[in-house]
Design a protein around this motif. Structure first.
Motif, PDB file in Angstrom:
ATOM      1  N   LEU A 197      -3.895   9.975  14.700  1.00  0.00           N
ATOM      2  CA  LEU A 197      -3.101   9.237  14.354  1.00  0.00           C
ATOM      3  C   LEU A 197      -3.238   7.786  14.246  1.00  0.00           C
ATOM      4  O   LEU A 197      -3.146   7.096  13.406  1.00  0.00           O
ATOM      5  N   LYS A 198      -3.533   7.613  15.514  1.00  0.00           N
ATOM      6  CA  LYS A 198      -4.074   6.110  15.779  1.00  0.00           C
ATOM      7  C   LYS A 198      -4.944   5.596  14.791  1.00  0.00           C
ATOM      8  O   LYS A 198      -4.703   4.460  14.134  1.00  0.00           O
ATOM      9  N   GLN A 199      -6.015   6.396  14.714  1.00  0.00           N
ATOM     10  CA  GLN A 199      -7.155   5.981  13.753  1.00  0.00           C
ATOM     11  C   GLN A 199      -6.661   5.850  12.336  1.00  0.00           C
ATOM     12  O   GLN A 199      -6.859   4.792  11.786  1.00  0.00           O
ATOM     13  N   ALA A 200      -5.790   6.720  11.560  1.00  0.00           N
ATOM     14  CA  ALA A 200      -5.209   6.848  10.537  1.00  0.00           C
ATOM     15  C   ALA A 200      -4.236   5.500  10.418  1.00  0.00           C
ATOM     16  O   ALA A 200      -4.325   4.740   9.297  1.00  0.00           O
ATOM     17  N   LYS A 201      -3.439   5.117  11.352  1.00  0.00           N
ATOM     18  CA  LYS A 201      -2.761   3.987  11.286  1.00  0.00           C
ATOM     19  C   LYS A 201      -3.694   2.812  11.311  1.00  0.00           C
ATOM     20  O   LYS A 201      -3.217   1.806  10.349  1.00  0.00           O
ATOM     21  N   ARG A 202      -4.543   2.751  12.091  1.00  0.00           N
ATOM     22  CA  ARG A 202      -5.437   1.608  11.909  1.00  0.00           C
ATOM     23  C   ARG A 202      -6.167   1.463  10.667  1.00  0.00           C
ATOM     24  O   ARG A 202      -6.271   0.315  10.076  1.00  0.00           O
ATOM     25  N   ILE A 204      -5.003   2.622   7.918  1.00  0.00           N
ATOM     26  CA  ILE A 204      -3.780   1.948   6.803  1.00  0.00           C
ATOM     27  C   ILE A 204      -3.572   0.603   7.052  1.00  0.00           C
ATOM     28  O   ILE A 204      -3.644  -0.239   6.139  1.00  0.00           O
ATOM     29  N   GLN A 205      -3.707   0.077   8.130  1.00  0.00           N
ATOM     30  CA  GLN A 205      -3.467  -1.297   8.598  1.00  0.00           C
ATOM     31  C   GLN A 205      -4.646  -2.101   7.806  1.00  0.00           C
ATOM     32  O   GLN A 205      -4.238  -3.276   7.363  1.00  0.00           O
ATOM     33  N   ARG A 206      -5.838  -1.647   8.063  1.00  0.00           N
ATOM     34  CA  ARG A 206      -7.069  -2.209   7.577  1.00  0.00           C
ATOM     35  C   ARG A 206      -7.016  -2.304   6.108  1.00  0.00           C
ATOM     36  O   ARG A 206      -7.328  -3.442   5.288  1.00  0.00           O
ATOM     37  N   LEU A 207      -6.558  -1.050   5.166  1.00  0.00           N
ATOM     38  CA  LEU A 207      -6.634  -1.087   3.933  1.00  0.00           C
ATOM     39  C   LEU A 207      -5.548  -2.232   3.345  1.00  0.00           C
ATOM     40  O   LEU A 207      -5.758  -2.908   2.455  1.00  0.00           O
ATOM     41  N   LYS A 208      -4.376  -2.299   4.099  1.00  0.00           N
ATOM     42  CA  LYS A 208      -3.412  -3.199   3.603  1.00  0.00           C
ATOM     43  C   LYS A 208      -3.771  -4.693   3.835  1.00  0.00           C
ATOM     44  O   LYS A 208      -3.605  -5.320   2.988  1.00  0.00           O
ATOM     45  N   LEU A 211      -6.253  -5.164   1.047  1.00  0.00           N
ATOM     46  CA  LEU A 211      -5.327  -5.307  -0.180  1.00  0.00           C
ATOM     47  C   LEU A 211      -4.944  -6.779  -0.415  1.00  0.00           C
ATOM     48  O   LEU A 211      -4.770  -7.346  -1.399  1.00  0.00           O
ATOM     49  N   GLU A 212      -4.204  -7.121   0.871  1.00  0.00           N
ATOM     50  CA  GLU A 212      -3.435  -8.523   0.523  1.00  0.00           C
ATOM     51  C   GLU A 212      -4.663  -9.501   0.467  1.00  0.00           C
ATOM     52  O   GLU A 212      -4.297 -10.322  -0.393  1.00  0.00           O
ATOM     53  N   GLU A 213      -5.723  -9.169   0.931  1.00  0.00           N
ATOM     54  CA  GLU A 213      -7.018 -10.278   0.699  1.00  0.00           C
ATOM     55  C   GLU A 213      -7.371 -10.243  -0.651  1.00  0.00           C
ATOM     56  O   GLU A 213      -7.544 -11.282  -1.207  1.00  0.00           O
TER      57      GLU A 213
END
Ligand SMILES: Nc1ncnc2c1ncn2[C@@H]1O[C@H](COP(=O)(O)OP(=O)(O)O)[C@@H](O)[C@H]1O
Ligand SMILES: [Mg+2]
Length: 480
Positions: A197-202, A204-208, A211-213
């Motif tokens: 779960l932690k990995q998945a959250k990380r 998602i964070q990274r993808l976000k 994406l912002e970049e």
């Protein structure tokens, strides 16, 4: 419509989608009730069928009493099956006897019955602590099987485990088998996250962030493109201004050129009758100075001189009309105009030993326009034809013909036995000042074309079967 997410009734979980498989560790019995009672209450409120598989240390009667005490409508709900208290040990042991998938199948049968009875889905609480220590492999197998079976099903499962009976290793195993793991210890919530779960959250964070970049990058790119476009636009405006200036300059040049062409063409057109006058006066003088002066010839010669002089005057009149923008608009017969032209040119052509043959078609429609102008065009074509044969060894002959063109108007052809068109002349002969002749002005054809086109016609040239060139032009006919 059935809601996509369900209210879990548990604060740290909030709303959760169908198919959620969560797990709760509780410290005290009260901690268990604090979680399970609101969990079931939310299920009942959302028209879900609820099943509570009760195991040690919580007893069935205790669970029932707790429900009755906390949920206002618990009594009727218990009787009509909206909520069911299941003796966990029995339920699981029956399943174990038949194999792990039998327990999972059992849950799904309950789901099917709930749906058939009109519930929106099934809400379960249970645990696998009925397994003896040392059977953790079987436990993990069961939880995973259950987890997979929940995909896409209107079912929610909350597994509850007493913390005091679990060893650290077991807690980890249980947590790993669930999507969410909560702990309730002496009235406090704790949320345990599995590495996945932690990995998945990380992730998602990274993808976000990525994406912002990318959005920032694209925005910058767009701004740059916009700036480029603006620069291009102003550059284009500048170029357009320069073009406009060039156009004005060009117009000035064209006007000057037109004046030049006009001056040259006046000389050109006046030269024709002047040449005729010179030829005729020389001949007349010869006839007068003969031993026996041929007065008839002289008279005819003088007549031609007068005619040529009139013609020159006519040309000047026409040119003035042309400069003033006036063009005659009269109906005339093209064959007649050609006959006149041939007669006009006779002396000049004879001087060059050129024969003219007229092959005029019958039944041609009249044309409307400026006869003198059109005759001038014909004179230019005939003069060229004669000049093309200056050094010809064979017969010097020009055939002037008329016929009906496809469009219904007359077509005029002027054919010679001359040397033919050079490739360069073919490309440029209609341009003003193009000439291959030593004393040529290069205006005859350009004037001829201007005149023919002003009458709505067109002119072209091709090699003649006689060996020279044939020029032809057509003009629209008028109604007789
Ligand atoms: N009948 C023809 N046969 C061969 N060449 C021709 C004929 N008519 C015109 N040309 C070519 O076209 C050129 C342009 O003719 P024109 O405009 O009348 O000017 P110019 O007669 O003063 O040269 C001529 O110099 C000649 O090369
Ligand atoms: Mg010419």
């Amino acid at each position: 419509m059935i809601a996509a997410t369900r209210n879990s009734g548990i604060a740290p979980l909030g709303d959760m989608p169908w198919g959620t498989h969560a797990c709760l560790f509780y410290e005290t019995k009260q901690d268990a009730f604090d979680t399970l009672i609101p969990y079931f209450q939310a299920g009942l409120q959302s028209r879900e069928c609820c099943v509570w598989a009760v195991t040690d240390p919580i007893g069935e009667e205790e669970a029932r009493a707790e429900l009755m005490r906390s949920i206002p409508n618990a009594g009727p709900n218990l009787t009509d099956g909206a909520i069911e208290i299941l003796p966990g040990e029995e339920w699981y042991m029956d399943g174990v006897a038949q194999g792990m998938e039998a327990i999972v199948r059992g849950w799904h049968e309950k789901l099917a019955r709930a749906i058939a009875a009109g519930y929106e889905g099934l809400r379960i609480s249970g645990n696998a602590f009925w397994l003896q220590t040392g059977q953790w492999a079987a436990f993990a197998e069961y939880e995973q099987m259950l987890d997979r079976s929940l995909t896409g099903q209107p079912m929610i499962v909350l597994c509850t485990y007493p913390l005091d009976q679990s060893r650290a290793a077991e807690v980890l195993d249980v947590a790993r088998a669930h999507e969410f793991t909560l702990a309730r210890r002496h009235g406090q919530w704790e949320r345990i996250e599995t590495p996945e779960l932690k990995q998945a959250k990380r992730e998602i964070q990274r993808l976000k962030a990525e994406l912002e970049e990318r959005v920032i990058e694209r925005t910058a790119e767009l701004a740059a493109a916009n700036a480029r476009l603006e620069a291009e636009y102003s550059e284009r405006e500048q170029v357009e201004a320069v073009l406009e200036e060039a156009k004005v300059a060009l117009y000035r040049r064209v006007r000057l050129t037109t004046v030049g062409v006009l001056a040259a063409s006046i000389a050109h057109e006046i030269n024709q009758p002047l040449a005729g006058i010179v030829t005729n006066s020389e001949a007349s003088l010869r006839w007068l100075t003969n031993e026996e002066p041929d007065l008839d010839q002289v008279r005819a010669g003088l007549g031609r001189i007068a005619r040529d002089a009139n013609r020159a005057a006519d040309v000047i009149k026409r040119i003035r009309a042309l400069v003033a923008g006036r063009i005659e608009h009269a109906k005339f017969d093209i064959n007649e105009a050609l006959g006149e032209t041939a007669a006009l040119m006779k002396a000049t052509l004879q001087a060059h030993q050129v024969e003219v043959q007229l092959v005029l078609g019958a039944g041609l429609p009249p044309v409307v326009g400026d006869k003198v102008q059109l005759q001038q065009a014909i004179i230019n074509l005939v003069t060229n034809a004669a000049e093309s044969m200056v050094n010809a060894a064979g017969p010097r002959e020009i055939i002037i013909g008329t016929s009906l063109a496809e469009g219904g108007g007359p077509m005029v052809t002027i054919e010679d036995r001359g040397r033919g068109l050079s490739p360069e002349a073919s490309d440029h002969m209609f341009e003003p000042f193009f000439t291959t002749k030593e004393k040529g002005m290069g205006l005859g054809l350009s004037i001829a074309r201007t005149v023919v086109e002003a009458h709505g016609g067109s002119v072209s040239a091709s090699p003649s079967p006689l060996g020279g060139t044939v020029f032809r032009f057509t003009i629209p006919g008028a109604s007789p």
